[in-house]
Design a protein around this motif. Structure first.
Motif, PDB file in Angstrom:
ATOM      1  N   PHE A  58      -9.664   0.804  -6.971  1.00 22.94           N
ATOM      2  CA  PHE A  58      -8.448   1.051  -6.188  1.00 22.94           C
ATOM      3  C   PHE A  58      -7.983   2.494  -6.417  1.00 22.94           C
ATOM      4  O   PHE A  58      -7.345   2.798  -7.430  1.00 22.94           O
ATOM      5  N   PRO A  59      -8.272   3.393  -5.489  1.00 22.97           N
ATOM      6  CA  PRO A  59      -7.970   4.820  -5.707  1.00 22.97           C
ATOM      7  C   PRO A  59      -6.507   5.106  -6.010  1.00 22.97           C
ATOM      8  O   PRO A  59      -6.202   5.978  -6.826  1.00 22.97           O
ATOM      9  N   ILE A  60      -5.586   4.377  -5.399  1.00 22.84           N
ATOM     10  CA  ILE A  60      -4.169   4.692  -5.558  1.00 22.84           C
ATOM     11  C   ILE A  60      -3.685   4.454  -6.984  1.00 22.84           C
ATOM     12  O   ILE A  60      -2.684   5.039  -7.414  1.00 22.84           O
ATOM     13  N   LEU A  61      -4.391   3.640  -7.736  1.00 22.99           N
ATOM     14  CA  LEU A  61      -3.929   3.302  -9.084  1.00 22.99           C
ATOM     15  C   LEU A  61      -4.117   4.440 -10.084  1.00 22.99           C
ATOM     16  O   LEU A  61      -3.701   4.327 -11.233  1.00 22.99           O
ATOM     17  N   THR A  62      -4.707   5.543  -9.643  1.00 20.59           N
ATOM     18  CA  THR A  62      -4.767   6.747 -10.480  1.00 20.59           C
ATOM     19  C   THR A  62      -3.611   7.693 -10.181  1.00 20.59           C
ATOM     20  O   THR A  62      -3.508   8.763 -10.788  1.00 20.59           O
ATOM     21  N   ALA A  63      -2.729   7.310  -9.257  1.00 24.53           N
ATOM     22  CA  ALA A  63      -1.617   8.177  -8.855  1.00 24.53           C
ATOM     23  C   ALA A  63      -0.560   8.252  -9.947  1.00 24.53           C
ATOM     24  O   ALA A  63      -0.474   7.384 -10.836  1.00 24.53           O
ATOM     25  N   THR A  64       0.258   9.291  -9.872  1.00 22.10           N
ATOM     26  CA  THR A  64       1.418   9.424 -10.738  1.00 22.10           C
ATOM     27  C   THR A  64       2.669   9.533  -9.877  1.00 22.10           C
ATOM     28  O   THR A  64       2.623  10.028  -8.741  1.00 22.10           O
ATOM     29  N   VAL A  65       3.798   9.041 -10.418  1.00 24.42           N
ATOM     30  CA  VAL A  65       5.101   9.180  -9.762  1.00 24.42           C
ATOM     31  C   VAL A  65       6.084   9.692 -10.805  1.00 24.42           C
ATOM     32  O   VAL A  65       6.130   9.182 -11.930  1.00 24.42           O
ATOM     33  N   HIS A  66       6.831  10.718 -10.436  1.00 24.55           N
ATOM     34  CA  HIS A  66       7.784  11.326 -11.366  1.00 24.55           C
ATOM     35  C   HIS A  66       7.098  11.707 -12.683  1.00 24.55           C
ATOM     36  O   HIS A  66       7.684  11.565 -13.773  1.00 24.55           O
ATOM     37  N   GLY A  67       5.842  12.137 -12.570  1.00 23.11           N
ATOM     38  CA  GLY A  67       5.106  12.567 -13.746  1.00 23.11           C
ATOM     39  C   GLY A  67       4.569  11.466 -14.629  1.00 23.11           C
ATOM     40  O   GLY A  67       4.080  11.729 -15.727  1.00 23.11           O
ATOM     41  N   LYS A  68       4.632  10.227 -14.157  1.00 17.71           N
ATOM     42  CA  LYS A  68       4.175   9.091 -14.956  1.00 17.71           C
ATOM     43  C   LYS A  68       3.149   8.297 -14.157  1.00 17.71           C
ATOM     44  O   LYS A  68       3.212   8.262 -12.932  1.00 17.71           O
ATOM     45  N   PRO A  69       2.225   7.627 -14.827  1.00 19.49           N
ATOM     46  CA  PRO A  69       1.249   6.801 -14.105  1.00 19.49           C
ATOM     47  C   PRO A  69       1.951   5.725 -13.277  1.00 19.49           C
ATOM     48  O   PRO A  69       2.898   5.086 -13.743  1.00 19.49           O
TER      49      PRO A  69
END
Length: 425
Positions: free
Chosen positions: A28-39
């Motif tokens: 799942f590519p999106i699960l490597t994303a970060t939000v507000h500097g956090k995983p």
């Protein structure tokens, strides 16, 4: 004031049909994303699941290599697109154990599937004074179409109440059945409480008094093994985007005799056999209900999602979600002032709705996003009557799927404790 503390992540030992959840997550590519500097910690799969690369790639490959309209062209890429779409329909039929693929109709989503039944079967078969039985835990998509049908026909609506523990009052259901309902419509799994209703038993009871049954399976098909023949259900409705597939496509399964007797839902291309200026005749199933150019890429993606779930095995999916849900319920008990709604883990799917004293669910969701990167849902979850039943304006809701880690539950708990610090509770 509650002081946040570091939580040692639970040891990760769970596998899905031989694959570790970490290996599943890698799809799942999106699960490597970060939000507000956090995983990113994605805990909103009940609203819409994330997509594996195999689904994304299948849709991209269609657009790049054989995009053409289906059912109408005699050239090679049109025939290839038609074959791919119809193969996806066959995959769906086998996934829910339908006898024939022609019993599976592509729609835009669960909502459209329910509306199709309400406007075609309902308009032809429901009359003034007929009783329609629903429940207090229904999503708006399984309430509003029947309200509209009742307004058009003069039918009556009655509702199975929900207990404080989030279960249907089946004794009241038995009493309502004595009034000879024409239709029973209910969710197999609540999108708010997670409650898994005894669908097979309820369907058999409805059939015993001559009622037709519509099962909202938007939440159950992605998470439980489903067998429409064992359920003996008349209509079953579900969506691709909640089961690792794309948005914009869903499915309606129907009993063949009922589908063949129903008039079309919409008019247009592909749903006709012949057209004259003043009259038309209709195509065979399932195309009678599929007017216009369909969502071809989405259907192919839907089929790829089914392939992925089959690889995992739906028994394994359900078993893992029970484990992760039980763990989440245990950890949530550690948060002071937090109240969980719904039954115990053995009676629910992977969704937990809760409130926290003096913190509005929307504020809570915002803090979790900004402070620890956790995505949860907040609101009435398209189930306002159920909110009214519990005298709530909204709840926070965390939901899980095949890619959810126990460590992510730990981060959720840290975020909830952090919210209490911020509000000085």
């Amino acid at each position: 004031m509650v002081t946040s503390k570091e939580v040692t992540p639970a040891p990760f030992t769970t596998y899905l049909n031989g694959q570790s959840i970490q290996d599943v997550r890698a799809d799942f590519p999106i699960l490597t994303a970060t939000v507000h500097g956090k995983p990113l910690v994605y805990l909103d799969s009940t609203a819409s699941s994330q997509k594996p690369s195999s689904v994304i790639d299948a849709m991209s490959f269609y657009y790049q290599n054989y995009h053409a309209n289906v059912h109408r062209g005699v050239y090679s890429i049109s025939e290839e697109a038609t074959a791919a779409m119809e193969k996806a329909r066959l995959k769906l039929a086998r996934f829910i154990n339908a006898r024939q693929s022609k019993q599976v109709i592509f729609t835009r989503n669960t909502s459209e599937s329910i509306n199709l039944v309400a406007y075609t079967w309902g308009q032809a078969n429901i009359k003034a004074g007929d009783l329609i039985i629903l429940t207090e835990m229904e999503h708006h998509s399984n309430l509003v179409p029947w309200q509209l049908l009742a307004q058009r026909t003069g039918a009556q609506l009655e509702f199975i109440p929900v207990t404080d523990d989030g279960l249907l009052q089946l004794d009241i259901y038995e009493q309502l059945l004595q009034r000879q309902p024409r239709l029973v419509a209910f969710t197999q799994m609540s999108n708010v409480l997670g409650t898994i209703n005894p669908a097979q038993e309820m369907i058999a009871q409805a059939h015993a008094v001559g009622a037709v049954v519509v099962l909202d399976a938007a939440q159950s098909v992605p998470h439980l093994p489903i067998d429409v023949q064992a359920l003996d259900v008349d209509f079953l409705c579900f969506s691709a985007h909640k089961m690792l597939g794309p948005t914009g496509i869903g499915a309606l399964y129907g009993r063949r005799t009922l589908l063949e007797a129903m008039p079309p839902f919409m008019g247009g291309g592909d749903m006709i056999r012949s057209v004259k200026l003043r009259e038309s005749t209709w195509n065979d199933l399932p195309w009678k209900f599929e007017a216009g150019t369909p969502a071809i890429a989405e259907a192919i993606g839907f089929g790829a999602a089914v392939d992925y779930l089959n690889t995992l095995g739906m028994d394994h999916v359900h078993q893992y979600e029970e484990e992760i849900t039980r763990y989440a319920l245990e950890r949530l008990q550690e948060v002071p002032g937090l109240k969980v709604y719904g039954p115990e883990a053995a009676l629910r799917g992977g969704v937990i709705s809760f409130t926290m004293a003096e913190i509005h669910p929307h504020d809570l969701a915002s803090i979790l996003d900004q402070q620890v990167g956790v995505a949860i849902r907040a609101g009435h979850h398209c189930a306002q009557p159920l909110m009214d039943r519990y005298d709530l304006p909204a709840t926070a809701r965390a939901s899980f799927y095949v890619y959810t880690l126990k460590e992510e539950i730990d981060i959720l708990i840290q975020g909830l404790l952090k919210a209490q610090e911020i509000f000085r509770l």
